[in-house]
Motif scaffolding. Structure first.
Motif, PDB file in Angstrom:
ATOM      1  N   TYR A 173       0.832  -1.191   0.000  1.00  0.00           N
ATOM      2  CA  TYR A 173       0.000   0.000   0.000  1.00  0.00           C
ATOM      3  C   TYR A 173       0.867   1.241   0.000  1.00  0.00           C
ATOM      4  O   TYR A 173       1.980   1.245   0.516  1.00  0.00           O
ATOM      5  CB  TYR A 173      -0.908   0.033   1.235  1.00  0.00           C
ATOM      6  N   LYS A 174       0.350   2.304  -0.569  1.00  0.00           N
ATOM      7  CA  LYS A 174       1.053   3.579  -0.603  1.00  0.00           C
ATOM      8  C   LYS A 174       0.089   4.642  -0.089  1.00  0.00           C
ATOM      9  O   LYS A 174      -1.050   4.729  -0.551  1.00  0.00           O
ATOM     10  CB  LYS A 174       1.480   3.902  -2.039  1.00  0.00           C
ATOM     11  N   ILE A 175       0.532   5.439   0.858  1.00  0.00           N
ATOM     12  CA  ILE A 175      -0.299   6.514   1.393  1.00  0.00           C
ATOM     13  C   ILE A 175      -0.198   7.706   0.451  1.00  0.00           C
ATOM     14  O   ILE A 175       0.898   8.162   0.123  1.00  0.00           O
ATOM     15  CB  ILE A 175       0.145   6.899   2.817  1.00  0.00           C
ATOM     16  N   VAL A 176      -1.368   8.160   0.008  1.00  0.00           N
ATOM     17  CA  VAL A 176      -1.431   9.313  -0.893  1.00  0.00           C
ATOM     18  C   VAL A 176      -2.512  10.259  -0.377  1.00  0.00           C
ATOM     19  O   VAL A 176      -3.424   9.842   0.342  1.00  0.00           O
ATOM     20  CB  VAL A 176      -1.760   8.893  -2.349  1.00  0.00           C
ATOM     21  N   PRO A 177      -2.439  11.530  -0.771  1.00  0.00           N
ATOM     22  CA  PRO A 177      -3.529  12.441  -0.407  1.00  0.00           C
ATOM     23  C   PRO A 177      -4.850  11.913  -0.978  1.00  0.00           C
ATOM     24  O   PRO A 177      -4.885  11.381  -2.090  1.00  0.00           O
ATOM     25  CB  PRO A 177      -3.133  13.761  -1.067  1.00  0.00           C
ATOM     26  N   ILE A 178      -5.905  12.053  -0.208  1.00  0.00           N
ATOM     27  CA  ILE A 178      -7.188  11.485  -0.611  1.00  0.00           C
ATOM     28  C   ILE A 178      -7.656  12.036  -1.963  1.00  0.00           C
ATOM     29  O   ILE A 178      -8.310  11.342  -2.730  1.00  0.00           O
ATOM     30  CB  ILE A 178      -8.244  11.672   0.490  1.00  0.00           C
ATOM     31  N   GLU A 179      -7.292  13.272  -2.276  1.00  0.00           N
ATOM     32  CA  GLU A 179      -7.694  13.878  -3.544  1.00  0.00           C
ATOM     33  C   GLU A 179      -7.090  13.150  -4.751  1.00  0.00           C
ATOM     34  O   GLU A 179      -7.616  13.245  -5.845  1.00  0.00           O
ATOM     35  CB  GLU A 179      -7.290  15.355  -3.582  1.00  0.00           C
ATOM     36  N   GLN A 180      -5.990  12.426  -4.550  1.00  0.00           N
ATOM     37  CA  GLN A 180      -5.407  11.629  -5.637  1.00  0.00           C
ATOM     38  C   GLN A 180      -6.171  10.329  -5.836  1.00  0.00           C
ATOM     39  O   GLN A 180      -6.049   9.699  -6.875  1.00  0.00           O
ATOM     40  CB  GLN A 180      -3.942  11.308  -5.347  1.00  0.00           C
ATOM     41  N   PHE A 181      -6.957   9.948  -4.858  1.00  0.00           N
ATOM     42  CA  PHE A 181      -7.704   8.697  -4.911  1.00  0.00           C
ATOM     43  C   PHE A 181      -9.131   8.914  -5.391  1.00  0.00           C
ATOM     44  O   PHE A 181      -9.657   8.166  -6.200  1.00  0.00           O
ATOM     45  CB  PHE A 181      -7.686   8.034  -3.535  1.00  0.00           C
ATOM     46  N   THR A 182      -9.776   9.968  -4.856  1.00  0.00           N
ATOM     47  CA  THR A 182     -11.168  10.261  -5.221  1.00  0.00           C
ATOM     48  C   THR A 182     -11.446  11.743  -5.032  1.00  0.00           C
ATOM     49  O   THR A 182     -10.861  12.383  -4.163  1.00  0.00           O
ATOM     50  CB  THR A 182     -12.169   9.437  -4.385  1.00  0.00           C
ATOM     51  N   GLN A 183     -12.346  12.261  -5.845  1.00  0.00           N
ATOM     52  CA  GLN A 183     -12.804  13.639  -5.696  1.00  0.00           C
ATOM     53  C   GLN A 183     -14.128  13.696  -4.935  1.00  0.00           C
ATOM     54  O   GLN A 183     -14.694  14.772  -4.754  1.00  0.00           O
ATOM     55  CB  GLN A 183     -12.961  14.296  -7.079  1.00  0.00           C
ATOM     56  N   ASP A 184     -14.645  12.556  -4.513  1.00  0.00           N
ATOM     57  CA  ASP A 184     -15.925  12.487  -3.809  1.00  0.00           C
ATOM     58  C   ASP A 184     -15.754  13.024  -2.392  1.00  0.00           C
ATOM     59  O   ASP A 184     -15.082  12.412  -1.562  1.00  0.00           O
ATOM     60  CB  ASP A 184     -16.434  11.045  -3.785  1.00  0.00           C
ATOM     61  N   ALA A 185     -16.376  14.177  -2.119  1.00  0.00           N
ATOM     62  CA  ALA A 185     -16.248  14.818  -0.804  1.00  0.00           C
ATOM     63  C   ALA A 185     -16.763  13.922   0.310  1.00  0.00           C
ATOM     64  O   ALA A 185     -16.285  14.003   1.449  1.00  0.00           O
ATOM     65  CB  ALA A 185     -16.995  16.154  -0.796  1.00  0.00           C
ATOM     66  N   ARG A 186     -17.720  13.039  -0.001  1.00  0.00           N
ATOM     67  CA  ARG A 186     -18.264  12.155   1.028  1.00  0.00           C
ATOM     68  C   ARG A 186     -17.183  11.238   1.587  1.00  0.00           C
ATOM     69  O   ARG A 186     -17.159  10.957   2.786  1.00  0.00           O
ATOM     70  CB  ARG A 186     -19.418  11.323   0.466  1.00  0.00           C
ATOM     71  N   ILE A 187     -16.278  10.791   0.747  1.00  0.00           N
ATOM     72  CA  ILE A 187     -15.208   9.892   1.194  1.00  0.00           C
ATOM     73  C   ILE A 187     -14.208  10.653   2.072  1.00  0.00           C
ATOM     74  O   ILE A 187     -13.751  10.138   3.091  1.00  0.00           O
ATOM     75  CB  ILE A 187     -14.516   9.211  -0.005  1.00  0.00           C
ATOM     76  N   ARG A 188     -13.904  11.877   1.704  1.00  0.00           N
ATOM     77  CA  ARG A 188     -12.999  12.688   2.544  1.00  0.00           C
ATOM     78  C   ARG A 188     -13.605  12.876   3.928  1.00  0.00           C
ATOM     79  O   ARG A 188     -12.948  12.662   4.947  1.00  0.00           O
ATOM     80  CB  ARG A 188     -12.725  14.053   1.902  1.00  0.00           C
ATOM     81  N   GLU A 222     -25.826  14.761   2.326  1.00  0.00           N
ATOM     82  CA  GLU A 222     -26.367  16.077   2.694  1.00  0.00           C
ATOM     83  C   GLU A 222     -25.237  17.063   2.971  1.00  0.00           C
ATOM     84  O   GLU A 222     -25.275  18.202   2.494  1.00  0.00           O
ATOM     85  CB  GLU A 222     -27.262  15.952   3.919  1.00  0.00           C
ATOM     86  N   ILE A 223     -24.238  16.627   3.723  1.00  0.00           N
ATOM     87  CA  ILE A 223     -23.119  17.509   4.074  1.00  0.00           C
ATOM     88  C   ILE A 223     -22.348  17.912   2.825  1.00  0.00           C
ATOM     89  O   ILE A 223     -22.019  19.083   2.629  1.00  0.00           O
ATOM     90  CB  ILE A 223     -22.162  16.819   5.067  1.00  0.00           C
ATOM     91  N   ALA A 224     -22.051  16.952   1.973  1.00  0.00           N
ATOM     92  CA  ALA A 224     -21.276  17.229   0.757  1.00  0.00           C
ATOM     93  C   ALA A 224     -22.042  18.185  -0.151  1.00  0.00           C
ATOM     94  O   ALA A 224     -21.448  19.064  -0.777  1.00  0.00           O
ATOM     95  CB  ALA A 224     -20.948  15.930   0.027  1.00  0.00           C
ATOM     96  N   GLY A 225     -23.357  18.042  -0.199  1.00  0.00           N
ATOM     97  CA  GLY A 225     -24.173  18.941  -1.010  1.00  0.00           C
ATOM     98  C   GLY A 225     -24.188  20.353  -0.454  1.00  0.00           C
ATOM     99  O   GLY A 225     -24.181  21.331  -1.202  1.00  0.00           O
ATOM    100  N   GLU A 226     -24.192  20.474   0.869  1.00  0.00           N
ATOM    101  CA  GLU A 226     -24.211  21.783   1.518  1.00  0.00           C
ATOM    102  C   GLU A 226     -22.877  22.487   1.409  1.00  0.00           C
ATOM    103  O   GLU A 226     -22.814  23.695   1.266  1.00  0.00           O
ATOM    104  CB  GLU A 226     -24.574  21.638   3.000  1.00  0.00           C
ATOM    105  N   SER A 227     -21.772  21.717   1.466  1.00  0.00           N
ATOM    106  CA  SER A 227     -20.447  22.342   1.501  1.00  0.00           C
ATOM    107  C   SER A 227     -19.978  22.764   0.121  1.00  0.00           C
ATOM    108  O   SER A 227     -19.145  23.644  -0.009  1.00  0.00           O
ATOM    109  CB  SER A 227     -19.426  21.386   2.123  1.00  0.00           C
TER     110      SER A 227
END
Length: 109
Positions: free
Chosen positions: A2-17, A83-88
């Motif tokens: 496994y390699k640790i990467v910034p979450i934005e390199q893995f997904t753009q889905d705000a819900r996952i962050r 809901e949170i991702a939609g609001e933010s």
């Protein structure tokens, strides 16, 4: 490996962050977060997750990956995250509330 990467390199889905932040902050149990992540990222239905086995044995029987309570909590988490991702709208604000509030989703497992 496994390699640790910034979450934005893995997904753009705000819900996952937000989900990962909540898990890291101890606001969610691991299994609840795992079910929510597989539902969001891999498109697994709640029925598929309910049928997923952690262990399979013809001698001792199968052990489900998730309990019905964990799945109900994950459904509520996904609803709240959406809901949170939609609001933010992509802002960096962090949600510090209850990730497992009641959901209108139904799980009949």
């Amino acid at each position: 490996p496994y390699k640790i990467v910034p979450i934005e390199q893995f997904t753009q889905d705000a819900r996952i962050r937000i989900l990962c932040e909540a898990l890291g902050d101890g606001k969610l149990p691991q299994n609840t977060a795992q079910a929510a992540a597989w539902h969001i990222l891999d498109g697994l239905s709640w029925r598929e997750l309910a049928a997923k086995n952690r262990k399979e044995s013809k001698y001792t029987g199968n052990e489900r990956w998730f309990t019905p309570n964990e799945l109900r909590a994950a459904m509520a988490v996904v609803k709240t995250l959406t809901e949170i991702a939609g609001e933010s709208n992509g802002s960096e604000s962090e949600y510090n509330g209850d990730y497992t509030r009641e959901s209108s989703g139904k799980y009949d497992g």
